[in-house]
Design a protein around this motif. Sequence first.
Motif, mmCIF file in Angstrom:
data_model
loop_
_atom_site.group_PDB
_atom_site.id
_atom_site.type_symbol
_atom_site.label_atom_id
_atom_site.label_comp_id
_atom_site.label_asym_id
_atom_site.label_seq_id
_atom_site.Cartn_x
_atom_site.Cartn_y
_atom_site.Cartn_z
ATOM 1 N N LEU A 1 46.542 70.658 52.617
ATOM 2 C CA LEU A 1 47.849 71.307 52.534
ATOM 3 C C LEU A 1 48.747 70.599 51.520
ATOM 4 C CD1 LEU A 1 48.548 71.896 56.339
ATOM 5 C CD2 LEU A 1 47.836 73.586 54.641
ATOM 6 N N HIS A 2 48.851 69.312 51.671
ATOM 7 C CA HIS A 2 49.762 68.556 50.819
ATOM 8 C C HIS A 2 49.208 68.478 49.392
ATOM 9 C CE1 HIS A 2 52.307 65.302 49.372
ATOM 10 N NE2 HIS A 2 53.066 65.463 50.453
ATOM 11 N N PRO A 3 50.063 68.679 48.403
ATOM 12 C CA PRO A 3 49.571 68.626 47.011
ATOM 13 C C PRO A 3 48.840 67.316 46.688
ATOM 14 C CG PRO A 3 51.842 69.404 47.077
ATOM 15 C CD PRO A 3 51.494 68.996 48.479
ATOM 16 N N TYR A 4 49.262 66.217 47.334
ATOM 17 C CA TYR A 4 48.589 64.947 47.067
ATOM 18 C C TYR A 4 47.160 64.958 47.593
ATOM 19 C CZ TYR A 4 47.442 59.987 47.107
ATOM 20 O OH TYR A 4 46.824 58.789 46.914
ATOM 21 N N THR A 5 46.990 65.478 48.816
ATOM 22 C CA THR A 5 45.647 65.579 49.390
ATOM 23 C C THR A 5 44.774 66.466 48.499
ATOM 24 O OG1 THR A 5 46.786 65.618 51.519
ATOM 25 C CG2 THR A 5 44.416 65.948 51.556
ATOM 26 N N ARG A 6 45.386 67.542 48.050
ATOM 27 C CA ARG A 6 44.643 68.444 47.176
ATOM 28 C C ARG A 6 44.176 67.683 45.916
ATOM 29 N NH1 ARG A 6 48.466 73.071 46.273
ATOM 30 N NH2 ARG A 6 48.913 72.826 48.483
ATOM 31 N N GLY A 7 45.081 66.907 45.366
ATOM 32 C CA GLY A 7 44.748 66.111 44.185
ATOM 33 C C GLY A 7 43.601 65.153 44.459
ATOM 34 N N LEU A 8 43.642 64.509 45.626
ATOM 35 C CA LEU A 8 42.579 63.562 45.983
ATOM 36 C C LEU A 8 41.241 64.274 46.079
ATOM 37 C CD1 LEU A 8 43.877 61.203 48.829
ATOM 38 C CD2 LEU A 8 43.419 60.619 46.452
ATOM 39 N N VAL A 9 41.233 65.444 46.737
ATOM 40 C CA VAL A 9 39.990 66.179 46.942
ATOM 41 C C VAL A 9 39.427 66.643 45.592
ATOM 42 C CG1 VAL A 9 38.988 68.271 47.925
ATOM 43 C CG2 VAL A 9 40.560 66.893 49.282
ATOM 44 N N GLU A 10 40.325 67.081 44.719
ATOM 45 C CA GLU A 10 39.858 67.542 43.405
ATOM 46 C C GLU A 10 39.364 66.402 42.537
ATOM 47 O OE1 GLU A 10 43.118 69.770 41.909
ATOM 48 O OE2 GLU A 10 42.718 71.479 43.229
ATOM 49 N N ALA A 11 39.780 65.191 42.897
ATOM 50 C CA ALA A 11 39.377 64.030 42.093
ATOM 51 C C ALA A 11 37.985 63.535 42.448
ATOM 52 C CB ALA A 11 40.396 62.907 42.251
ATOM 53 N N ILE A 12 37.338 64.139 43.471
ATOM 54 C CA ILE A 12 35.977 63.718 43.817
ATOM 55 C C ILE A 12 35.021 64.204 42.731
ATOM 56 C CG2 ILE A 12 34.119 63.901 45.529
ATOM 57 C CD1 ILE A 12 36.251 64.533 47.604
ATOM 58 N N PRO A 13 34.207 63.325 42.160
ATOM 59 C CA PRO A 13 33.267 63.772 41.128
ATOM 60 C C PRO A 13 32.275 64.753 41.747
ATOM 61 C CG PRO A 13 33.254 61.372 41.387
ATOM 62 C CD PRO A 13 34.066 61.916 42.498
ATOM 63 N N SER A 14 31.996 65.860 41.065
ATOM 64 C CA SER A 14 31.055 66.818 41.632
ATOM 65 C C SER A 14 29.666 66.592 41.050
ATOM 66 C CB SER A 14 31.509 68.252 41.336
ATOM 67 O OG SER A 14 31.250 68.546 39.982
ATOM 68 N N LEU A 15 28.656 67.115 41.764
ATOM 69 C CA LEU A 15 27.274 66.900 41.331
ATOM 70 C C LEU A 15 26.944 67.690 40.072
ATOM 71 C CD1 LEU A 15 25.382 66.846 44.724
ATOM 72 C CD2 LEU A 15 25.755 64.955 43.137
ATOM 73 N N GLU A 16 27.740 68.754 39.819
ATOM 74 C CA GLU A 16 27.461 69.583 38.647
ATOM 75 C C GLU A 16 27.849 68.888 37.353
ATOM 76 O OE1 GLU A 16 29.656 72.554 40.641
ATOM 77 O OE2 GLU A 16 28.037 72.094 42.039
ATOM 78 N N GLY A 17 28.452 67.736 37.463
ATOM 79 C CA GLY A 17 28.831 67.003 36.264
ATOM 80 C C GLY A 17 30.206 67.391 35.792
ATOM 81 N N GLY A 18 30.574 66.870 34.661
ATOM 82 C CA GLY A 18 31.923 67.114 34.163
ATOM 83 C C GLY A 18 32.881 66.119 34.756
ATOM 84 N N LEU A 19 33.972 65.867 34.052
ATOM 85 C CA LEU A 19 34.939 64.898 34.549
ATOM 86 C C LEU A 19 35.754 65.504 35.673
ATOM 87 C CD1 LEU A 19 36.270 63.199 31.311
ATOM 88 C CD2 LEU A 19 34.920 62.167 33.140
ATOM 89 N N PRO A 20 35.937 64.789 36.786
ATOM 90 C CA PRO A 20 36.775 65.309 37.851
ATOM 91 C C PRO A 20 38.228 65.336 37.402
ATOM 92 C CG PRO A 20 36.156 63.035 38.293
ATOM 93 C CD PRO A 20 35.422 63.441 37.066
ATOM 94 N N ARG A 21 39.010 66.227 38.033
ATOM 95 C CA ARG A 21 40.436 66.251 37.733
ATOM 96 C C ARG A 21 41.080 64.999 38.310
ATOM 97 N NH1 ARG A 21 42.041 71.805 38.677
ATOM 98 N NH2 ARG A 21 44.091 71.093 39.322
ATOM 99 N N THR A 22 42.048 64.475 37.639
ATOM 100 C CA THR A 22 42.760 63.323 38.197
ATOM 101 C C THR A 22 44.209 63.705 38.418
ATOM 102 O OG1 THR A 22 43.189 62.524 35.981
ATOM 103 C CG2 THR A 22 41.311 61.572 37.113
ATOM 104 N N ILE A 23 44.864 62.882 39.249
ATOM 105 C CA ILE A 23 46.284 63.115 39.480
ATOM 106 C C ILE A 23 47.027 62.346 38.395
ATOM 107 C CG2 ILE A 23 48.154 62.969 41.158
ATOM 108 C CD1 ILE A 23 45.981 62.512 43.300
ATOM 109 N N PRO A 24 47.811 63.026 37.571
ATOM 110 C CA PRO A 24 48.518 62.293 36.522
ATOM 111 C C PRO A 24 49.548 61.339 37.123
ATOM 112 C CG PRO A 24 49.277 64.570 36.622
ATOM 113 C CD PRO A 24 48.135 64.453 37.577
ATOM 114 N N GLY A 25 49.861 60.299 36.381
ATOM 115 C CA GLY A 25 50.866 59.344 36.838
ATOM 116 C C GLY A 25 50.282 58.289 37.752
ATOM 117 N N GLN A 26 51.136 57.471 38.293
ATOM 118 C CA GLN A 26 50.652 56.412 39.176
ATOM 119 C C GLN A 26 51.611 56.160 40.327
ATOM 120 O OE1 GLN A 26 50.234 53.134 36.521
ATOM 121 N NE2 GLN A 26 52.185 53.553 35.547
#
Lengths: 347, 332
Positions: free
Chosen positions: A273-298
Motif C-alpha cells: 500500500l505505502h509507496p515506500y513498500t512498493r518501492g522496496l518490492v520493485e527494487a527486488i532483482p527479478s530472474l528475467e534480468g535487467g536492472l531493478p527499479r530503485t527508489i531515488p534519493g536517500q
Amino acid sequence: MPDSLSFPSVSVQAPVVRLNGLRMDFHTGDGVEQVIKDVTLRIDPGEIVGLVGESGCGKSVTAKLLLGILPMPPAVVKAGSIEMFGRDLAGLPSGEREALKKFVAYVPQDPSAVLNPSFTIATQMIDMIVWYESDRKLATYFRKRHTRTVVSRARDHAAHLLEKVYIADPEQVLRRYPVQLSGGMRQRVLLAMALSGSPQLMIADEPTTALDVTVQKRTIDLLKDLVEREGLAGLYITHDLGVAREICARTYVMYAGTTVENGPTGPLLDAPLHPYTRGLVEAIPSLEGGLPRTIPGQVPDYLAPPRGCRFAPRCPEAFERCRETPERVEQAPGRQVACWLYGKEAA
Amino acid sequence: MRFLRRVLNMLVVLLFVSLLMFVLVRVLPGDPVGAALGDGATKEQVEKFRVQMGMDKPLQVQYLAYLRGLLDGNFGVSLMEPRDVGTIVRERLPATLELVLCSLALAIVVGVPLGILAATHRNGPVDQASRLWSLTGVSFPNFWAALMLQLVLGAALSLVPITGRITGPPPEHITGLYLVDALLSGNFKAMGDAARHLITPTIVLAVGPLAQITSMIRSSMLDELAKPYVGFSQAVGMPRFLINYKYVLRNAFSSTLTLIGFLFPLMIGGAFVVEKVFAWPGVARFGADAILANDYNAIVGVTLVICLFVVVVNFVTEELYVALDPRIRLER
C-alpha cells in the motif's frame, strides 16, 4: 533445567513486545538526531515478526533498544512506550531490566565477530549457562563456576544445546576456539547460545547477511525450525524481502524511524500500500534480468528531517498534505498504513 | 626442539654483544691504566700493568682469550677493585634484581587496574587523572624524582632512610634478595629494615613504567571494548564485571605483556641512575662506576649479564604471549 515459566515477572499471555508511538532522539556532537519518529510494533507469543527497510532507517536501533544495549544517553526516549513481556520498561530498575535479558535470545549479524577469540566455545557457553543460574549475583556465579559438579552439568547442557542446532559432534566443537570453526558453524553455536537462557523472544538482526548463500538457506531453515520447536516469538530484521516472506508471519516496513506499513507478510508484499513498500518490492532483482527499479534519493538527514511524512521528498505520489504527519490507519484487518493516500479522508 | 633453537639463538646474541662491547670499549677514547694506577705511575709500571692485563697483544687475540676465560666462568679482573668481575656481579646482582622486580611489580599492580578503570569510566575523574599522570610520569627525569623524594620523605619527614639497602645486619644469605631471605629465615626485623630502604628507589624507578602500563592498558581496553563481542555479551545479559575483567582484559593484555618485556631492560637502564642516587649496592651502580672509570672488563661483564637477563625475559614474555592468545598457539 531452565525454569523460565516459574519466573514471576514474565507474563506468557501478553504480547512479548509492544512498542507504541515510540520517539527517540540521539544527542550527538553535531546536534540532536531525531532518529526514531513513530515506531509502533507488536509481537505476540509464538509469532515471528519481520522488520524490513533500507540501511540507516532505524531497524538496528530498534533491535538494540529491545536487547538493552542502546546507550542512553546519547539516546533519549521522547514519547511513546516500550513494553516487554508485559512490563513497561520505562522506570524499570536496571537490575530487573538486566534480568529480562535471560528471556531474550539474540542472534547477531556477524557470527565471526561476536564470539570472543580468546576462549573456547565451552568456556563461553558455560559462563553464560552458569551466570543465568546464578540469580544475577557475582558471588554466587564465582562459587558455582568453580564447583566441579555445576560446571560439568553446565557443559552437558551446552552439548545438549549444540545438539539442538544439529551439531553432530558437540564435544569436539566445545573444545574449539572460534577461529577454528567455519562461519556457518559459528552461527549455529550462536543459535545454541541463544537458547542457553530461557528464551521466549528471539531477536535476529540480519543473521544471514554475513554468510554465503548456501549457508544462508540452511541457517534460515534452522532458525525457523528452532523458533517453532522452542515456541519462541521472534523479531527478524532484514533488508531481504524474500527472507521475510519465508519466515515472518507478519512484517513491519520501516522508513526513517517510522513503521510506515504492516500486515501479514504475503499480502503486504503482493499488494503493497505505502509507496515506500512498493518501492522496496520493485527494487527486488527479478530472474528475467535487467536492472531493478530503485527508489531515488536517500534516507534523510536526522539532524534536520523533513516535516510531516519523512518519505515525501522521495515519494512519486507526494502531494500538499504530506507536509503533515499522516495518521496510521487500519486499511484491512491487521493491515495498517501511515500514508495520506489512505483512510477516510483520502482523496 | 623449539626450545633448543631459542637457546642457540640467545647464545648467538650474547656472543655478538660481547664482541661489540669488547671492541667498543677499547676503541672509545680513555685511559683505564692511567685511571687505575693514578697519576704518579712510572712508565715501567704502566708497561708492566699493560702486559699483566694482556693489553699489549692484538685485539683479536685479546678477544679470544676473553672468550676462553668466559667458558671457565672467568670475566676478567676489574680495574676498580682487583677481583674477578663475575664474582662482583654475582654479589651485586640480587640488589638490582630486587629493586627492578619490586618496581615492575608496583608498576603492574597499580598500572593495570588504573588503566582498566580509566577505560571503563572513560572521561571520568580516574581517566582524566591517569591521562595527566601518564604524561607527567613519562616525562619525569628519574634523578629529579629521586632527589625530591629523598628531600621530602627522607630528609623533611624522616619516614624512610635516604640511601643504602639496609641499616642493620643483612638477613642470612639464601637468594640474595633481602626481602625474600628475611621472610624465609623469619627475620622480620631485617625485612622491615630492607623494605623501608626499598620504598623510595622502587617508587622512583616505577614512575615511568607505571605511566606507560596505565596508558597501554587503557588504550587497548578501549579498542577491545568497541568490539562486537562486548556488545553481544551485554545483550545476553552477562555482568559488566565479567565482561571487563575476564573477556576484555584477556584480549587487551597481550600488548601490555609485550610492553612489560620492553620495560624490563629499560628499567635496568633506569637503575644505573637510581642506584647511583640512592647508593644502592647493585650491579647497575657498579656498571655506572665502571663506565666512569673506563673499566674494560667490568663494562663488558655487566653488559653481558644484563643482556642475558633481557634475552631470558624476552623469551618468557613470548611464551606467556602464546599461552594467552590461542590464535598464536594454534598457528604452531
